[in-house]
Design an enzyme around this catalytic site. Structure first.
Site, PDB file in Angstrom:
ATOM      1  N   GLN A 102      -1.292   9.192   5.050  1.00  0.00           N
ATOM      2  CA  GLN A 102      -1.629   8.110   4.137  1.00  0.00           C
ATOM      3  C   GLN A 102      -3.065   8.275   3.654  1.00  0.00           C
ATOM      4  OE1 GLN A 102      -2.466   3.989   5.080  1.00  0.00           O
ATOM      5  NE2 GLN A 102      -0.743   3.333   3.806  1.00  0.00           N
ATOM      6  N   TYR A 183      -7.315  -2.953  -0.254  1.00  0.00           N
ATOM      7  CA  TYR A 183      -8.255  -1.822  -0.308  1.00  0.00           C
ATOM      8  C   TYR A 183      -8.472  -1.406  -1.770  1.00  0.00           C
ATOM      9  CZ  TYR A 183      -7.621  -2.229   4.638  1.00  0.00           C
ATOM     10  OH  TYR A 183      -7.575  -2.743   5.902  1.00  0.00           O
ATOM     11  N   ARG A 230       2.230   2.876  -1.224  1.00  0.00           N
ATOM     12  CA  ARG A 230       2.444   1.601  -0.536  1.00  0.00           C
ATOM     13  C   ARG A 230       1.801   0.469  -1.322  1.00  0.00           C
ATOM     14  NH1 ARG A 230       1.192  -0.559   5.548  1.00  0.00           N
ATOM     15  NH2 ARG A 230       3.336  -1.119   6.034  1.00  0.00           N
ATOM     16  N   GLY A 318       6.093  -1.151  12.267  1.00  0.00           N
ATOM     17  CA  GLY A 318       4.765  -0.875  12.776  1.00  0.00           C
ATOM     18  C   GLY A 318       4.667  -1.152  14.256  1.00  0.00           C
ATOM     19  N   ARG A 319       4.505  -2.434  14.587  1.00  0.00           N
ATOM     20  CA  ARG A 319       4.291  -2.794  15.996  1.00  0.00           C
ATOM     21  C   ARG A 319       5.401  -2.283  16.912  1.00  0.00           C
ATOM     22  NH1 ARG A 319       3.103  -8.778  14.137  1.00  0.00           N
ATOM     23  NH2 ARG A 319       4.085  -7.856  12.290  1.00  0.00           N
TER      24      ARG A 319
HETATM   25  C1  8OZ Z   1      -5.417  -3.037  10.557  1.00  0.00           C
HETATM   26  C2  8OZ Z   1      -6.732  -2.791  10.882  1.00  0.00           C
HETATM   27  C3  8OZ Z   1      -7.481  -1.974  10.078  1.00  0.00           C
HETATM   28  C4  8OZ Z   1      -6.924  -1.413   8.945  1.00  0.00           C
HETATM   29  C5  8OZ Z   1      -4.085  -1.809   6.530  1.00  0.00           C
HETATM   30  C6  8OZ Z   1      -5.250   0.207   7.078  1.00  0.00           C
HETATM   31  O1  8OZ Z   1      -3.982  -3.034   6.688  1.00  0.00           O
HETATM   32  C7  8OZ Z   1      -5.005  -1.049   7.408  1.00  0.00           C
HETATM   33  C8  8OZ Z   1      -5.601  -1.670   8.611  1.00  0.00           C
HETATM   34  C9  8OZ Z   1      -4.856  -2.491   9.428  1.00  0.00           C
HETATM   35  O2  8OZ Z   1      -3.482  -1.213   5.647  1.00  0.00           O
END
Ligand code: 8OZ
Length: 363
Positions: A102, A183, A230, A318-319
């Site tokens: 990713q 992000y 994503r 994920g988890r």
């Molecule tokens: C949890 C902690 C830090 C980064 C995301 C890359 O939420 C993350 C992330 C998740 O996509």
């Protein structure tokens, strides 16, 4: 009563890849990189343990030093990072798996202590996110960002292209572009965080431009059958749009035009309410000719239902994959699952990482 989960164990052709089942390990930040932000040997073990997934997607990996927002996340921009990722991809392939990396640029979700020269993090606009990052001292507020100058955008696109090339050299099977979770790319797309007045701000078309150009940069290096993206239409990391339905309809239409292998959709609030935002995910899925990976709070039975009904091609967990290296086998048998331990999600060593037992060990 147990739902018939047969649909989850049917193979699937994802772009250029053939997957043995419909279960995907979601990208998961684990903050365990070594000096130089290189993947450690325990990271090779961790992914190889999970290689029975139809597909592994690596944790977000910064495309540049500027793209880093949290302590000890791995990069994919230096030769040492490439060499260490190579050990990971070799281990996964030896174990019979497939792994994408990713590609991540955090944008404004960072801290001066993580930035080149201690500078301000960059974003579309000088708007600070009300969200936290993770540093040596623990959780901390993110720093005030500065707006990227128009002249800096080509450099960021080159960073995506270089990272994509490095990913190939590191032996990955393809790449996922991280355009979700507040992000950089998500910050540009959503009007709450993008107040620009140039060709990267204002209209939906302008706000989507950086995401589409990042995908085009990656496609200079990789065949489109090995590239996915994503997305998270809901508000996350303080990044929100006033009309996510219109925004993401446009984004998905453009991505469809590029012929990407898949869209990976975080349905609802990341790690939260699946109904957090009024978006027609099924409509988005229908407007995209590639595959649809569904994510967010799925159980085995929900996933079986989504795949059997055709609402998803693949489902990412994920988890559940953190806690269950053999999640595929457990789902097949409808066996009990290990509970994930939150305290060891971010940072640390093998505990909560490579030490979760498989069914045979637990027995
Ligand atoms: C949890 C902690 C830090 C980064 C995301 C890359 O939420 C993350 C992330 C998740 O996509």
């Amino acid at each position: 009563m147990s739902v018939d989960a047969d649909a989850l164990f049917q193979p699937f052709t994802l772009g250029d890849l053939t997957l043995p089942n419909r279960l995907v390990m979601a990208p998961l930040t684990r903050n365990r990189a070594a000096e130089g932000d290189v993947a450690r040997d325990i990271t090779a073990t961790y992914y190889a343990q999970r290689a029975s997934a139809g597909l592994l997607i690596s944790e977000g990996s910064q495309i540049s030093h500027q793209g880093q927002g949290y302590l000890r996340t791995p990069g994919i921009y230096s030769p040492a990072q490439v060499a260490h990722w190579r050990k990971v991809t070799d281990a996964v392939h030896r174990a019979g798996g497939r792994i994408l990396i990713q590609l991540w640029h955090v944008g404004r979700v960072s801290h001066t202590s993580l930035q080149p020269g201690g500078g301000a993090p960059v974003g579309p606009s000088p708007l600070r996110a009300q969200t936290k990052t993770f540093l040596e001292e623990g959780f901390a507020e993110v720093s005030e960002p500065r707006a990227l100058d128009l002249s800096e955008i080509p450099g960021i696109l080159r960073d995506y292209e270089n990272a994509a090339r490095n990913a190939k050299e590191a032996g990955f099977d393809g790449v996922e572009i991280h355009a979700a979770n507040g992000y950089l790319l998500d910050q540009f797309m959503k009007d709450g965080s993008n107040h620009r007045t140039d060709s990267y701000g204002g209209s939906i078309e302008n706000r989507a431009r950086l995401t589409i150009e990042a995908a085009e940069a990656v496609l200079k290096v990789w065949d489109k059958g090995r590239v996915g993206i994503r997305l998270s239409p809901a508000k996350v990391n303080d990044t929100e749009d006033s009309n996510p339905q219109a925004l993401f309809s446009h984004v998905v239409e453009k991505l469809d035009g590029l012929g990407l292998a898949y869209i990976h959709m975080i349905e609802g609030a990341t790690q939260g309410d699946r109904n957090a935002v009024d978006v027609d995910y099924e409509g988005l899925r229908r407007s995209f000719r590639g595959a649809y990976i569904a994510n967010n709070g799925y159980s085995r039975d929900m996933a079986a239902e989504a795949v059997a009904s055709g609402n998803a091609d693949l489902v990412a967990f994920g988890r559940l994959f953190i806690a269950n290296p053999d999640l595929v086998e457990r789902f097949r048998l409808n066996a009990p699952l290990n509970e994930p331990d939150r305290a060891t999600f971010y940072g640390g060593g093998t505990e909560g990482y490579t030490e979760y037992p498989g069914l045979d060990e637990a027995a």
